[in-house]
Design an enzyme around this catalytic site. Sequence first.
Site, PDB file in Angstrom:
ATOM      1  N   ASP A  49      35.566  32.931  42.123  1.00  0.00           N
ATOM      2  CA  ASP A  49      35.152  33.824  41.033  1.00  0.00           C
ATOM      3  C   ASP A  49      35.566  33.284  39.669  1.00  0.00           C
ATOM      4  O   ASP A  49      36.464  32.456  39.556  1.00  0.00           O
ATOM      5  CB  ASP A  49      35.830  35.187  41.179  1.00  0.00           C
ATOM      6  CG  ASP A  49      35.424  35.920  42.440  1.00  0.00           C
ATOM      7  OD1 ASP A  49      34.505  35.456  43.139  1.00  0.00           O
ATOM      8  OD2 ASP A  49      36.047  36.965  42.731  1.00  0.00           O
ATOM      9  N   ASP A  50      34.938  33.848  38.660  1.00  0.00           N
ATOM     10  CA  ASP A  50      35.376  33.780  37.251  1.00  0.00           C
ATOM     11  C   ASP A  50      35.045  32.485  36.527  1.00  0.00           C
ATOM     12  O   ASP A  50      35.367  32.330  35.362  1.00  0.00           O
ATOM     13  CB  ASP A  50      36.885  34.052  37.094  1.00  0.00           C
ATOM     14  CG  ASP A  50      37.282  35.443  37.549  1.00  0.00           C
ATOM     15  OD1 ASP A  50      36.372  36.245  37.818  1.00  0.00           O
ATOM     16  OD2 ASP A  50      38.478  35.721  37.655  1.00  0.00           O
ATOM     17  N   HIS A  78      28.729  37.481  38.694  1.00  0.00           N
ATOM     18  CA  HIS A  78      30.022  38.179  38.572  1.00  0.00           C
ATOM     19  C   HIS A  78      30.103  38.882  37.221  1.00  0.00           C
ATOM     20  O   HIS A  78      31.198  39.023  36.671  1.00  0.00           O
ATOM     21  CB  HIS A  78      31.155  37.178  38.765  1.00  0.00           C
ATOM     22  CG  HIS A  78      32.517  37.763  38.990  1.00  0.00           C
ATOM     23  ND1 HIS A  78      32.744  38.874  39.776  1.00  0.00           N
ATOM     24  CD2 HIS A  78      33.755  37.399  38.534  1.00  0.00           C
ATOM     25  CE1 HIS A  78      34.048  39.152  39.790  1.00  0.00           C
ATOM     26  NE2 HIS A  78      34.676  38.278  39.032  1.00  0.00           N
ATOM     27  N   HIS A 133      32.865  40.320  32.581  1.00  0.00           N
ATOM     28  CA  HIS A 133      33.944  40.739  33.483  1.00  0.00           C
ATOM     29  C   HIS A 133      34.583  42.078  33.102  1.00  0.00           C
ATOM     30  O   HIS A 133      35.814  42.221  33.112  1.00  0.00           O
ATOM     31  CB  HIS A 133      35.022  39.645  33.559  1.00  0.00           C
ATOM     32  CG  HIS A 133      35.776  39.639  34.859  1.00  0.00           C
ATOM     33  ND1 HIS A 133      36.805  40.519  35.124  1.00  0.00           N
ATOM     34  CD2 HIS A 133      35.658  38.882  35.967  1.00  0.00           C
ATOM     35  CE1 HIS A 133      37.286  40.273  36.328  1.00  0.00           C
ATOM     36  NE2 HIS A 133      36.600  39.286  36.873  1.00  0.00           N
ATOM     37  N   HIS A 152      39.632  31.606  42.900  1.00  0.00           N
ATOM     38  CA  HIS A 152      39.172  31.503  41.512  1.00  0.00           C
ATOM     39  C   HIS A 152      39.106  30.029  41.129  1.00  0.00           C
ATOM     40  O   HIS A 152      40.126  29.331  41.199  1.00  0.00           O
ATOM     41  CB  HIS A 152      40.114  32.293  40.604  1.00  0.00           C
ATOM     42  CG  HIS A 152      40.172  33.749  40.971  1.00  0.00           C
ATOM     43  ND1 HIS A 152      40.993  34.220  41.975  1.00  0.00           N
ATOM     44  CD2 HIS A 152      39.468  34.805  40.517  1.00  0.00           C
ATOM     45  CE1 HIS A 152      40.795  35.529  42.116  1.00  0.00           C
ATOM     46  NE2 HIS A 152      39.877  35.911  41.246  1.00  0.00           N
TER      47      HIS A 152
HETATM   48 NI    NI Z   1      36.814  38.214  38.627  1.00  0.00          NI
END
Ligand code: NI
Length: 275
Positions: free
Chosen positions: A90-91, A141, A145, A232
């Site tokens: 993620d991210d 995603h 955020h 991540h």
């Molecule tokens: Ni995230």
Amino acid sequence: MKQFLDRARSALRPPIVATLAVIILCAAGVSSSSIGWSKMPHDILQPESVTPKTVNARNTPLISHVTSPAPYVPTGIDCSKTPCLALTFDDGPNPITTPQILDELERQNVHASFFVIGTRAVTMPQILQRMYKDGDEIGNHSWTHPDLTKLNAQQIQEQVNLTQAAVMSAGLPAPALFRPPYGAVNSTVRDTIPMTLAMWNVDPVDWENKDPNKIKDSIITSAKPGGVIDLHDIYGTTAQAIGPAIEALKPHYQFVTFSQLFNLAPGQRGEYFGR
Ligand code: NI
């Protein structure tokens, strides 16, 4: 931003271009937003300079262009019988650490799923293209955020659509998967996002741990058949840990993408955590 729009125009069909232009203009004309980062547990993430503003109903982009999902073909492996693991990141993307992780996945012939933040993805189309070419799966995603449960339906649509547009502007199919920031969902989120909600059931807390060896051990010990591991790709420590972790787990598991783990039809509705 102009380059983004130019690429988008060449990559997309005219009706989509119109929608996309509206979306991008919404994103470009903003000053600041109250969409918060305060809950972000990952200390590397900072507010981006581009955030979507709240638009009035007339200009609210429709989510209807969420089509043509990526053709991620099932492997032929039956994860109800074989121990499978889905690595998810993620991210990102991050210009340094994401390619390091992609190198390691490629070296070990393992595919994973990347849930990208739109404000980052839009600046790194080459990394998205590499993910796709390597056979990795790209999921959405959100754009900045936020905790989506604090937003209204229009704001949620913006968060989803802008990131769909960012991926499509790299010449790639729109993602079929959405991973809610913080895993935060409510009935508005569920009703507003016509995509698979891609959750997880294994959390090695790589964002908390600053030691690659501990992250590696945490991935290995927390892995389980049917597991969706939440990592991540924005941390150097995770990039260092992932190679040795895959090497240790490879004799015991078949690595698959998120869609492959559940044998998902593109865009299948519902929340999926693990098998
Ligand atoms: Ni995230």
